[in-house]
Design a protein around this motif. Structure first.
Motif, PDB file in Angstrom:
ATOM      1  N   UNK A  25       0.837  -1.203   0.000  1.00 50.01           N
ATOM      2  CA  UNK A  25       0.000   0.000   0.000  1.00 50.01           C
ATOM      3  C   UNK A  25       0.874   1.256   0.000  1.00 50.01           C
ATOM      4  N   UNK A  26       2.036   1.160   0.625  1.00 45.67           N
ATOM      5  CA  UNK A  26       2.961   2.287   0.645  1.00 45.67           C
ATOM      6  C   UNK A  26       3.536   2.639  -0.714  1.00 45.67           C
ATOM      7  N   UNK A  27       3.338   1.768  -1.689  1.00 38.97           N
ATOM      8  CA  UNK A  27       3.797   2.069  -3.051  1.00 38.97           C
ATOM      9  C   UNK A  27       2.825   2.983  -3.795  1.00 38.97           C
ATOM     10  N   UNK A  28       1.604   3.088  -3.316  1.00 43.24           N
ATOM     11  CA  UNK A  28       0.591   3.891  -4.006  1.00 43.24           C
ATOM     12  C   UNK A  28       1.057   5.335  -4.212  1.00 43.24           C
ATOM     13  N   UNK A  29       1.564   6.028  -3.183  1.00 39.35           N
ATOM     14  CA  UNK A  29       2.034   7.401  -3.426  1.00 39.35           C
ATOM     15  C   UNK A  29       3.189   7.484  -4.425  1.00 39.35           C
ATOM     16  N   UNK A  30       4.039   6.473  -4.467  1.00 41.68           N
ATOM     17  CA  UNK A  30       5.129   6.469  -5.446  1.00 41.68           C
ATOM     18  C   UNK A  30       4.574   6.377  -6.866  1.00 41.68           C
ATOM     19  N   UNK A  31       3.741   5.395  -7.097  1.00 46.74           N
ATOM     20  CA  UNK A  31       3.214   5.164  -8.443  1.00 46.74           C
ATOM     21  C   UNK A  31       2.317   6.317  -8.868  1.00 46.74           C
ATOM     22  N   UNK A  32       1.414   6.719  -7.993  1.00 46.75           N
ATOM     23  CA  UNK A  32       0.510   7.827  -8.310  1.00 46.75           C
ATOM     24  C   UNK A  32       1.293   9.119  -8.538  1.00 46.75           C
ATOM     25  N   UNK A  34       4.457   9.487  -9.492  1.00 52.14           N
ATOM     26  CA  UNK A  34       5.214   9.432 -10.747  1.00 52.14           C
ATOM     27  C   UNK A  34       4.300   9.634 -11.949  1.00 52.14           C
ATOM     28  N   UNK A  35       3.116   9.039 -11.916  1.00 53.23           N
ATOM     29  CA  UNK A  35       2.168   9.234 -13.022  1.00 53.23           C
ATOM     30  C   UNK A  35       1.690  10.678 -13.098  1.00 53.23           C
ATOM     31  N   UNK A  36       1.404  11.261 -11.942  1.00 49.28           N
ATOM     32  CA  UNK A  36       0.925  12.645 -11.930  1.00 49.28           C
ATOM     33  C   UNK A  36       1.974  13.634 -12.421  1.00 49.28           C
ATOM     34  N   UNK A  37       3.252  13.338 -12.160  1.00 49.78           N
ATOM     35  CA  UNK A  37       4.318  14.214 -12.669  1.00 49.78           C
ATOM     36  C   UNK A  37       4.158  14.390 -14.176  1.00 49.78           C
ATOM     37  N   UNK A  38       3.851  13.298 -14.847  1.00 50.93           N
ATOM     38  CA  UNK A  38       3.691  13.343 -16.308  1.00 50.93           C
ATOM     39  C   UNK A  38       2.336  13.910 -16.717  1.00 50.93           C
ATOM     40  N   UNK A  39       1.296  13.599 -15.966  1.00 59.65           N
ATOM     41  CA  UNK A  39      -0.057  14.033 -16.340  1.00 59.65           C
ATOM     42  C   UNK A  39      -0.290  15.526 -16.151  1.00 59.65           C
ATOM     43  N   UNK A  40       0.431  16.148 -15.234  1.00 57.79           N
ATOM     44  CA  UNK A  40       0.222  17.582 -14.998  1.00 57.79           C
ATOM     45  C   UNK A  40       1.395  18.415 -15.523  1.00 57.79           C
ATOM     46  N   UNK A  41       2.176  17.841 -16.398  1.00 58.21           N
ATOM     47  CA  UNK A  41       3.369  18.527 -16.910  1.00 58.21           C
ATOM     48  C   UNK A  41       3.055  19.870 -17.550  1.00 58.21           C
ATOM     49  N   UNK A  42       1.864  20.031 -18.080  1.00 50.15           N
ATOM     50  CA  UNK A  42       1.467  21.275 -18.744  1.00 50.15           C
ATOM     51  C   UNK A  42       1.103  22.389 -17.770  1.00 50.15           C
ATOM     52  N   UNK A  43       0.932  22.067 -16.499  1.00 51.43           N
ATOM     53  CA  UNK A  43       0.548  23.042 -15.482  1.00 51.43           C
ATOM     54  C   UNK A  43       1.715  23.240 -14.512  1.00 51.43           C
ATOM     55  N   UNK A  44       2.464  24.338 -14.645  1.00 56.64           N
ATOM     56  CA  UNK A  44       3.667  24.533 -13.836  1.00 56.64           C
ATOM     57  C   UNK A  44       3.419  24.485 -12.319  1.00 56.64           C
ATOM     58  N   UNK A  45       2.315  25.073 -11.876  1.00 58.65           N
ATOM     59  CA  UNK A  45       2.035  25.063 -10.430  1.00 58.65           C
ATOM     60  C   UNK A  45       1.753  23.658  -9.928  1.00 58.65           C
ATOM     61  N   UNK A  46       0.895  22.943 -10.639  1.00 60.06           N
ATOM     62  CA  UNK A  46       0.571  21.573 -10.238  1.00 60.06           C
ATOM     63  C   UNK A  46       1.799  20.679 -10.354  1.00 60.06           C
ATOM     64  N   UNK A  47       2.586  20.898 -11.391  1.00 57.83           N
ATOM     65  CA  UNK A  47       3.782  20.080 -11.603  1.00 57.83           C
ATOM     66  C   UNK A  47       4.762  20.261 -10.444  1.00 57.83           C
TER      67      UNK A  47
END
Length: 154
Positions: A25-32, A34-47
């Motif tokens: 379960x502790x891997x969830x923040x890692x995987x999520x 890492x995915x979010x880093x790529x998914x919000x790349x277009x938004x500098x604040x969120x990134x």
């Protein structure tokens, strides 16, 4: 819950089931993260927020891995001052990983997760904790890859 889920026998083949579940379960923040880093790349604040969150979580886990050795060293029959010294290295590296730029910090944290595992391969055996190594390998593999994937997305 029965004690079978919480405490392994002294010659256990693997960690308790609860520890395995919590570790995965502790891997969830890692995987999520890492995915979010790529998914919000277009938004500098969120990134910036997501990369800091991923680095902060990775740093927490790296520091925790150092704390495990502090705990082992505190035992009456513990391995001694060497473990106390090693226990201080992961939190210091984790701190550096958080204050560095995300691309470098996440790479450092991913590498430190691997270094901790390599050290644990030797020290867990010496301390009678070898049954944790398979779980540690799996957790380290996913967590470090997530850090490297996140670093590549910065």
């Amino acid at each position: 819950m029965s004690d079978l889920h919480l405490t392994p026998s002294p010659h256990a083949a693997e960690p308790p089931q609860l520890a395995r579940r919590l570790g995965h379960a502790g891997l969830i923040p890692f995987v999520l993260g890492a995915l979010l880093v790529w998914l919000v790349a277009h938004n500098p604040d969120a990134h910036a927020f997501v990369t800091l969150a991923l680095a902060g979580y990775a740093a927490t886990i790296v520091a925790f891995l150092g704390g495990v050795h502090w705990g082992l060293a505190m035992r009456v029959d513990g391995p001694g001052p060497r473990s106390f010294r090693w226990a201080m290295v992961p939190p210091l590296v984790a701190w550096l990983g958080v204050i560095m730029p995300a691309y470098a910090g996440l790479a450092l944290l991913g590498a430190m997760l691997i270094v901790c595992y390599v050290v644990d391969r030797r020290l867990y055996v010496v301390n009678g904790q070898a049954h944790w190594l398979t779980l540690r390998f799996r957790l380290t593999l996913v967590a470090s890859l997530a850090c490297f994937f996140g670093a590549a997305g910065t």
